[in-house]
Design a protein around this motif. Structure first.
Motif, PDB file in Angstrom:
ATOM      1  N   UNK A 212       0.815  -1.212   0.000  1.00 41.59           N
ATOM      2  CA  UNK A 212       0.000   0.000   0.000  1.00 41.59           C
ATOM      3  C   UNK A 212       0.850   1.264   0.000  1.00 41.59           C
ATOM      4  N   UNK A 213       1.777   1.338   0.944  1.00 34.82           N
ATOM      5  CA  UNK A 213       2.510   2.584   1.160  1.00 34.82           C
ATOM      6  C   UNK A 213       3.732   2.753   0.258  1.00 34.82           C
ATOM      7  N   UNK A 214       4.349   1.646  -0.134  1.00 39.93           N
ATOM      8  CA  UNK A 214       5.578   1.751  -0.914  1.00 39.93           C
ATOM      9  C   UNK A 214       5.372   1.406  -2.388  1.00 39.93           C
ATOM     10  N   UNK A 215       4.897   0.202  -2.659  1.00 37.22           N
ATOM     11  CA  UNK A 215       4.734  -0.194  -4.063  1.00 37.22           C
ATOM     12  C   UNK A 215       3.764   0.722  -4.797  1.00 37.22           C
ATOM     13  N   UNK A 216       2.661   1.094  -4.120  1.00 35.04           N
ATOM     14  CA  UNK A 216       1.640   1.931  -4.763  1.00 35.04           C
ATOM     15  C   UNK A 216       1.524   3.315  -4.129  1.00 35.04           C
ATOM     16  N   UNK A 217       2.548   3.714  -3.397  1.00 39.26           N
ATOM     17  CA  UNK A 217       2.696   5.085  -2.890  1.00 39.26           C
ATOM     18  C   UNK A 217       1.453   5.627  -2.188  1.00 39.26           C
ATOM     19  N   UNK A 218       0.779   4.762  -1.424  1.00 39.39           N
ATOM     20  CA  UNK A 218      -0.363   5.211  -0.636  1.00 39.39           C
ATOM     21  C   UNK A 218      -1.693   5.216  -1.359  1.00 39.39           C
ATOM     22  N   UNK A 219      -1.711   4.830  -2.616  1.00 43.27           N
ATOM     23  CA  UNK A 219      -2.977   4.791  -3.367  1.00 43.27           C
ATOM     24  C   UNK A 219      -3.829   3.622  -2.882  1.00 43.27           C
TER      25      UNK A 219
ATOM     26  N   UNK B  17      -8.087   1.473 -11.421  1.00 49.93           N
ATOM     27  CA  UNK B  17      -7.159   0.985 -12.446  1.00 49.93           C
ATOM     28  C   UNK B  17      -5.985   0.191 -11.859  1.00 49.93           C
ATOM     29  N   UNK B  18      -5.694   0.403 -10.588  1.00 48.00           N
ATOM     30  CA  UNK B  18      -4.548  -0.298  -9.988  1.00 48.00           C
ATOM     31  C   UNK B  18      -4.938  -1.653  -9.390  1.00 48.00           C
TER      32      UNK B  18
ATOM     33  N   UNK C 217      11.096  -4.608  -2.724  1.00 47.17           N
ATOM     34  CA  UNK C 217      10.932  -3.171  -2.946  1.00 47.17           C
ATOM     35  C   UNK C 217      10.855  -2.823  -4.435  1.00 47.17           C
ATOM     36  N   UNK C 218      10.809  -3.833  -5.301  1.00 44.08           N
ATOM     37  CA  UNK C 218      10.742  -3.598  -6.743  1.00 44.08           C
ATOM     38  C   UNK C 218       9.401  -3.006  -7.137  1.00 44.08           C
ATOM     39  N   UNK C 219       9.316  -2.509  -8.370  1.00 45.74           N
ATOM     40  CA  UNK C 219       8.044  -1.972  -8.851  1.00 45.74           C
ATOM     41  C   UNK C 219       7.090  -3.115  -9.156  1.00 45.74           C
ATOM     42  N   UNK C 220       5.841  -2.777  -9.384  1.00 43.17           N
ATOM     43  CA  UNK C 220       4.795  -3.788  -9.570  1.00 43.17           C
ATOM     44  C   UNK C 220       5.069  -4.696 -10.760  1.00 43.17           C
ATOM     45  N   UNK C 221       5.566  -4.138 -11.842  1.00 39.89           N
ATOM     46  CA  UNK C 221       5.828  -4.943 -13.034  1.00 39.89           C
ATOM     47  C   UNK C 221       6.886  -6.009 -12.766  1.00 39.89           C
ATOM     48  N   UNK C 222       7.932  -5.627 -12.062  1.00 37.22           N
ATOM     49  CA  UNK C 222       8.995  -6.584 -11.738  1.00 37.22           C
ATOM     50  C   UNK C 222       8.472  -7.680 -10.826  1.00 37.22           C
ATOM     51  N   UNK C 223       7.694  -7.298  -9.841  1.00 35.27           N
ATOM     52  CA  UNK C 223       7.151  -8.280  -8.904  1.00 35.27           C
ATOM     53  C   UNK C 223       6.195  -9.250  -9.594  1.00 35.27           C
ATOM     54  N   UNK C 224       5.393  -8.765 -10.497  1.00 32.95           N
ATOM     55  CA  UNK C 224       4.426  -9.631 -11.183  1.00 32.95           C
ATOM     56  C   UNK C 224       5.108 -10.657 -12.079  1.00 32.95           C
ATOM     57  N   UNK C 225       6.317 -10.339 -12.539  1.00 28.84           N
ATOM     58  CA  UNK C 225       7.044 -11.237 -13.429  1.00 28.84           C
ATOM     59  C   UNK C 225       7.955 -12.201 -12.662  1.00 28.84           C
ATOM     60  N   UNK C 226       7.945 -12.112 -11.355  1.00 29.32           N
ATOM     61  CA  UNK C 226       8.870 -12.879 -10.529  1.00 29.32           C
ATOM     62  C   UNK C 226       8.514 -14.361 -10.472  1.00 29.32           C
ATOM     63  N   UNK C 227       9.532 -15.206 -10.553  1.00 32.45           N
ATOM     64  CA  UNK C 227       9.362 -16.649 -10.357  1.00 32.45           C
ATOM     65  C   UNK C 227       9.746 -16.952  -8.909  1.00 32.45           C
TER      66      UNK C 227
END
Length: 298
Positions: A100-107, A114-115, A164-174
Motif C-alpha cells: 500500500x505505502x511503498x509499491x503503490x505510494x499510498x494509493x 485501475x490499480x 521493494x521492486x516496482x509492480x511490473x517486476x514483482x508480477x514477473x517474478x518466479x
C-alpha cells in the motif's frame, strides 16, 4: 499479553557472531502486519472457500462482505464466532502496508480502480517474499559462524531489495527461484544449531522426524528438543508440556495442536500464523517477537 522469554545464549566460539538486539527487533517490526497502513488487501486480494475456516465463498479481487468503508472488518471482534477462523490465523508479514505505502505510494483500490489487478496480484507475491525474509531474519538472531551469517545477510538483503521492486517486476517474478536457495540455507542453519543436541534427538521415537504424519499424536510431556519436525503434520496433536527447545518447526502444520504449557521459547522458525492456528495456554512459552493468540485459554 504474550508469554515469551529472551532467546538464551548458546555457548559461542571466536567464529560465532551475535546480532545486536536492536537490529533483531527492527527486522521483526518491519515484518509485522500494520493494518492501519494497509487498505485491507487480505480482505480483497485473496479468495475464500466455504469451509470450517470461512463462512462464505469469495473470489480473489472481490471485497469481503464484512469489509467496511474505512477498510476495517465489521466483525473483527467476533470473527471466530462468525465462522471466519481463517482470518484469525492469517498474517501478511508486513506485506499489506508495504504494498500500500511503498509499491503503490499510498494509493488505494477504491479510489483508483485501475490499480486493482496489479495491486491484488502483487500483494501475495510480496507476502511470500516477506515470509522468506522473516525466516532469514530469525536465523540472524541465532549464533551463526561468519560464513553462514554472511550468506544469510546477503540472501536477506537480496529479498529485501526484490520486495521493494516496482509492480511490473514483482508480477514477473518466479518465486520458486527465490524459495529454493532459502530452504537449502535454512536447512544448513537448522542442522548447525541442532548439532549441539544431536545425542538427545537421536533418542526420539523414529516417527518424530521431518515431514512425519503425526496428526492426533499423543506426545504430551515429551522432550522433543533438537528434533527436526520440518513440514510435519501435527494437526490436532497433543504437544502439551513438551520441551521444544531448538526444535525445527519450519512449515509444520500446527492446526488445533495443543501447545498448553509447552516450551517453544527457542524453537526454530516458528511463525505467528502457526501459533494462531494452534491451541495453547498462559503457561506456553513463546519465541521472542511472537504474541500469545487472543483465543488461547488462560
Amino acid at each position: 499479553m504474550s508469554v515469551s522469554v529472551p532467546t538464551p545464549a548458546i555457548p559461542t566460539g571466536d567464529d560465532l557472531t551475535p546480532t545486536p538486539f536492536a537490529d533483531i527487533d527492527a527486522r521483526r517490526q518491519l515484518l509485522s502486519a500494520d493494518c492501519s497502513k494497509c487498505v485491507a488487501l487480505c480482505c480483497v486480494a485473496l479468495s475464500f472457500t466455504h469451509s470450517s475456516d470461512f463462512a462464505i465463498n469469495k473470489a480473489a479481487g472481490e471485497p469481503c462482505e464484512n469489509l467496511d468503508e474505512n477498510f476495517g472488518c465489521g466483525i473483527h471482534a467476533r470473527l471466530m464466532r462468525s465462522g471466519f477462523r481463517g482470518c484469525t490465523v492469517f498474517d501478511c508479514f508486513g506485506a499489506g502496508q508495504q504494498v500500500t505505502q511503498e509499491t503503490f505510494a499510498g494509493a488505494n483500490w477504491r479510489d483508483t480502480p485501475s490499480i486493482r489487478p496489479a495491486m491484488f496480484e502483487v500483494f501475495p507475491i510480496v507476502r511470500q517474499l516477506n515470509e522468506l525474509r522473516f525466516y532469514l531474519s530469525e536465523a540472524l538472531a541465532l549464533p551463526l559462524d561468519r560464513v553462514l551469517r554472511a550468506e544469510t545477510e546477503s540472501r536477506y538483503q537480496h529479498l529485501t531489495d526484490l520486495s521493494a521492486s516496482d509492480a511490473a517486476t514483482l508480477r514477473a517474478l518466479d518465486l520458486s527461484v527465490e524459495r529454493s536457495p532459502v530452504a537449502e540455507l535454512l536447512g544448513r542453519i537448522s542442522a548447525a544449531i541442532r548439532a549441539n543436541g544431536v545425542q538427545r534427538s537421536r533418542s526420539l521415537p523414529a516417527r518424530v522426524r521431518a515431514g512425519a504424519d503425526l496428526m492426533g499424536a499423543i506426545l504430551r510431556g515429551k522432550d522433543l528438543s533438537y528434533a527436526s519436525l520440518r513440514g510435519a503434520y501435527l494437526i490436532g496433536a497433543d504437544l502439551s508440556g513438551c520441551d521444544l527447545s531448538f526444535t525445527d518447526l519450519i512449515g509444520a502444520d500446527l492446526r488445533d495442536a495443543d501447545l498448553s504449557g509447552a516450551d517453544l521459547s527457542t524453537a526454530l522458525f516458528v511463525t505467528q500464523p502457526q501459533l494462531n492456528s494452534a491451541r495453547g495456554s498462559a503457561a506456553t512459552l513463546l519465541p521472542a517477537g511472537l504474541s500469545r493468540p487472543a483465543q488461547w485459554s488462560d
